[in-house]
Design an enzyme around this catalytic site. Structure first.
Site, mmCIF file in Angstrom:
data_model
loop_
_atom_site.group_PDB
_atom_site.id
_atom_site.type_symbol
_atom_site.label_atom_id
_atom_site.label_comp_id
_atom_site.label_asym_id
_atom_site.label_seq_id
_atom_site.Cartn_x
_atom_site.Cartn_y
_atom_site.Cartn_z
ATOM 1 N N GLY A 1 -20.463 16.148 3.007
ATOM 2 C CA GLY A 1 -19.484 15.227 2.451
ATOM 3 C C GLY A 1 -18.151 15.854 2.111
ATOM 4 N N GLU B 1 -8.196 34.460 8.188
ATOM 5 C CA GLU B 1 -9.111 33.690 9.031
ATOM 6 C C GLU B 1 -8.339 32.952 10.117
ATOM 7 O OE1 GLU B 1 -12.245 29.914 8.730
ATOM 8 O OE2 GLU B 1 -11.560 30.914 6.902
#
Length: 381
Positions: free
Chosen positions: A132, A244
């Site tokens: 979610g 990243e």
């Protein structure tokens, strides 16, 4: 144009890693693609070769060299070899997970984990995404309640790269109600009671990269596995995102160049209407455009790596690099597949695997839309 980005040590390291991939990964790659996972032993082989934990201090068994260009050239060689599925786990281990252990861990934690990370005995993953809560890190619901000298963790994560293979999982958990200051990071370890791995997810591409669902039911995690300060997890995660995203950008440019090089060789050999398809004006113009885009993207990414090396890479510049290079990767590979004609649609050709593998890069690490939002904020919008 002379790149002038690497010195002799970087180039030698890149050549050594390419020899490693040719020997250890390439001969078995298609088997691993079919199996949906790369054997753990590959990480151990990479560790023995010095291709893991290059920035880990020598006292913990690493290379002792804090220079992200070694990560960069390794990622480029993975892309050049066309083994992104297997190689992504290594990149994640080196580029994305390792910084948490180097910069946030206590001395005791470093002693406990860094030697295994450098040797490949301990494979790492980071678990942020939940069913979610995707790009919205502040929306995570996995809870960690303090209980004496440990935490009880309950919840689930999904789309976790290295999820099946991982021994150490950097896990974002909720320790308080505040959307940002209520997030902490815990290291969950293989074998902890209540820590279960779901199915190895069946994906469009990157089949040899295991991607899993993780579930936690009253997992008792020692407080000694808390990374940094309780409540500081959100800031740790956001601080690490530029590296990243640059790692993803490096791979995107490398994949585009790999597809280009394969296509250039193909059009020089493939004949139609009595001549090579490389002699057609359309082919020449398409490849001229792609060569230009790749070189320009590479130059910007190199500049970003230089800024990263001196801790001056901004979130906005990393986001620019990530969204533009991954969108460029998609354009390049699509056009390269078109130049292969019907053969490009056949799974036996590397270009078809590159095409499938490329689709996720505009999503993971922050979608293109999220990246544009970060850039727009830097403009005061």
């Amino acid at each position: 144009m002379d790149r002038m980005h690497y010195d002799a040590d970087h180039l030698a390291f890149g050549e050594a890693f390419r020899a490693f991939t040719d020997k250890v990964i390439a001969p078995h790659y298609l088997d691993w693609e079919g199996a949906g996972i790369t054997p753990r032993e590959v990480f151990q082989e990479a560790g023995r070769g010095g291709f893991l934990g290059m920035a880990v201090p020598e006292q913990f068994g690493g290379g002792g060299v804090d220079d992200f260009r070694f990560n960069q050239i390794l990622d480029e060689q993975i892309a050049a070899a066309g083994i992104t599925g297997s190689g992504l786990g290594i990149s994640l281990h080196n580029d994305i997970c390792l910084p948490y252990f180097l910069t946030i861990c206590t001395d005791e934690q470093k002693q406990r984990w860094l030697p295994g990370i450098a040797s490949g005995e301990l494979i790492t993953a980071v678990a942020m995404t939940e069913p979610g809560a995707g790009s919205d890190l502040s929306g995570i619901r996995t809870s960690a309640k303090r209980d004496g000298d440990s935490y009880l963790v309950n919840g689930s994560k999904t789309f976790i790269t290295n999820g099946i293979n991982a021994d150490l999982v950097i896990t974002a958990v909720r320790t308080g109600e505040d959307r940002h200051k209520g997030i902490s990071l815990l290291i969950l370890e293989r074998g902890m009671d209540g820590f279960e791995r779901g199915r190895n997810l069946d994906k469009l591409g990157m089949h040899s990269q295991d991607t899993a669902e993780l579930s936690f039911t009253d997992v008792r995690v020692p407080a000694a596995n808390l990374l940094g300060e309780e409540g500081a997890g959100f800031s740790y995660l956001t601080d690490k995102l530029p590296q990243e995203r640059i790692s993803i950008a490096i791979s995107a440019v490398g994949e585009a160049r790999g597809a280009f090089d394969e296509t250039l060789a193909y059009v020089k050999d493939r004949k139609a209407f009595g001549t090579t398809i490389g002699s057609f004006q359309n082919t020449k113009f398409v490849l001229a455009e792609l060569a230009t885009e790749i070189d320009i993207a590479e130059a910007f990414v190199d500049r970003c790596v230089d800024r990263l090396s001196v801790a001056k890479l901004s979130a906005a510049d990393a986001s620019k690099a990530k969204w533009w290079t991954t969108e460029m990767q998609a354009r390049v590979i699509d056009k390269c597949l078109q130049l292969h004609g019907g053969y490009g649609y056949m799974a036996e050709y590397a270009i078809s695997r590159r095409y499938a593998d490329a689709r996720i890069t505009r999503i993971y690490g922050g979608t293109t839309e999220i990246m544009k939002s970060v850039v727009s904020k830097s403009l005061g919008l």
